[in-house]
Scaffold this active site. Structure first.
Site, PDB file in Angstrom:
ATOM      1  N   CYS A 164       2.385   6.845  10.207  1.00 58.75           N
ATOM      2  CA  CYS A 164       1.319   7.764   9.799  1.00 58.75           C
ATOM      3  C   CYS A 164       0.698   8.447  11.015  1.00 58.75           C
ATOM      4  CB  CYS A 164       0.256   7.020   8.992  1.00 58.75           C
ATOM      5  SG  CYS A 164      -0.588   5.675   9.878  1.00 58.75           S
ATOM      6  N   ASN A 179      -4.207   7.793   6.034  1.00 57.13           N
ATOM      7  CA  ASN A 179      -3.075   7.030   6.548  1.00 57.13           C
ATOM      8  C   ASN A 179      -2.168   6.482   5.448  1.00 57.13           C
ATOM      9  OD1 ASN A 179      -5.876   5.577   7.032  1.00 57.13           O
ATOM     10  ND2 ASN A 179      -4.488   4.008   6.222  1.00 57.13           N
ATOM     11  N   ARG A 224       0.814  -1.212   0.000  1.00 59.22           N
ATOM     12  CA  ARG A 224       0.000   0.000   0.000  1.00 59.22           C
ATOM     13  C   ARG A 224       0.852   1.269   0.000  1.00 59.22           C
ATOM     14  NH1 ARG A 224      -3.862  -0.334  -2.543  1.00 59.22           N
ATOM     15  NH2 ARG A 224      -4.475   1.704  -1.716  1.00 59.22           N
ATOM     16  N   THR A 244      -0.386  -0.546  20.067  1.00 59.79           N
ATOM     17  CA  THR A 244       0.229   0.568  19.347  1.00 59.79           C
ATOM     18  C   THR A 244       1.505   1.013  20.048  1.00 59.79           C
ATOM     19  OG1 THR A 244      -0.053   2.862  18.608  1.00 59.79           O
ATOM     20  CG2 THR A 244      -1.232   2.228  20.598  1.00 59.79           C
TER      21      THR A 244
END
Length: 338
Positions: free
Chosen positions: A155, A319, A12, A214
């Site tokens: 991001c 993102n 991506r 995260t």
């Protein structure tokens, strides 16, 4: 000056980097001479031509042998798992966009340098031992011409760090909690399936809001050591394919108001951080920010203040596209240093 660049890993972000080069003035600065991807060239060409998220590619595409042709420009397609065997020296690569997400330690990343790449820009956070971690619009001044391995952070850090920097300078941050509401990613299955490290990621991306781990708090600590230890961070994935949202709850040192916060953010978006930070008070949904190149867009309609010193804010960010554009900003600034 035009720089010779290559892309390693054509997922991506790699695809977004290529599209961003061909969709912006960066096309006059970067010439893509090679892409290394283990998928076959027919699939690679198809995924470049058609993209569910960002639309059809705007230029003619074809392939022949081991070359992809874009608007009569030729890009060599490689399929090599060992970075030390890649012909970066032969191809005279000024900078490699490392978008495979596989190189977190300095030692393995240096194998690209051994193959002849002069500089390596990682599309993900890495260990502190690399030369620098950069969020463009915040600390690009830390880049040096002698640096060889640099991370473009994540991001989420690209979204939040400039916003936190503004809030701290204006109001003084004492503590905060962030929740990233993030679109689904390709490490999630369409239907329930095995996942190597996280049981929650065994669940279908289409049917649930899924909390995941995260490292954003560590990223904030590294990039903003003056705020170290002041943040806790949560992260949930939602069933959309792109555009994410940062939910900020920030305690500050002095009383403020919704009007003052929005005035400060709107001013920064029109001034120092123009084209990197956006500000809006329109009634938006996430899809409105698809293919938006800005690192963050503050939604002033959702700003709240409780008790004078507890700030609540929402910031939109694409993102994929915004992050790819920041990679180009960092690469351009880095390569321009002498």
């Amino acid at each position: 000056m035009t720089y010779q660049v290559a892309i390693n890993g054509y997922g991506r972000i790699g695809q977004s980097v290529l599209r961003a080069i061909y969709s912006t003035p960066f096309r006059s600065k970067f010439t893509i001479v090679a892409i290394n991807e283990l998928a076959d060239i027919e699939t690679l060409t198809y995924l470049t031509r058609y993209d569910t998220t960002h639309g059809r590619f705007p230029y003619p595409l074809s392939f022949n042998g081991d070359h992809l042709y874009i608007d009569r420009e030729r890009i060599r397609i490689l399929s090599e798992a060992d970075p030390a065997k890649l012909p970066w020296h032969e191809l005279n690569i000024d900078l490699l966009f490392e978008c495979s997400g596989s190189f977190f330690d300095k030692g393995p990343a240096e194998r690209h340098l051994a193959g002849g790449a002069r500089r390596l820009l990682l599309s993900h956070p890495a260990v502190p031992q690399i030369d620098a971690t950069i969020v463009y619009g915040y600390n690009q001044h830390q880049l040096k011409s002698e640096h060889r391995i640099v991370s473009n952070a994540s991001c989420t850090t690209n979204c939040i760090v400039p916003v936190l920097d503004i809030l701290h300078r204006e109001f003084g941050i004492t503590s905060g909690v962030t929740t990233t509401i993030h679109s689904a990613m390709n490490d999630q299955p369409v239907i329930d399936s095995y996942h190597g490290t996280d049981l929650r990621l065994t669940r279908s991306a289409l049917h649930s809001i899924i909390p995941v781990d995260t490292g954003l708090a560590r990223g904030i600590d590294r990039l903003m050591p003056h705020l170290a230890g002041r943040f806790q961070c949560l992260h949930v994935r939602v069933p959309t394919i792109n555009v994410s949202l940062m939910d900020l709850s920030i305690n500050v040192q002095r009383d403020t108001s919704v009007e003052e916060i929005n005035r400060v953010m709107a001013g920064e978006a029109c001034g120092r951080l123009r084209d990197l930070l956006g500000y809006t008070e329109e009634p938006h949904a996430s899809v409105d920010f698809n293919t938006d190149p800005r690192s963050a867009v503050v939604d002033g309609s959702q700003t709240r203040v409780c008790g004078g010193r507890l700030i609540k804010m929402l910031c939109w960010f694409d993102n994929e596209w915004a992050f790819a554009n920041r990679m180009l900003d960092v690469a351009d600034h880095w390569l321009s240093l002498r």
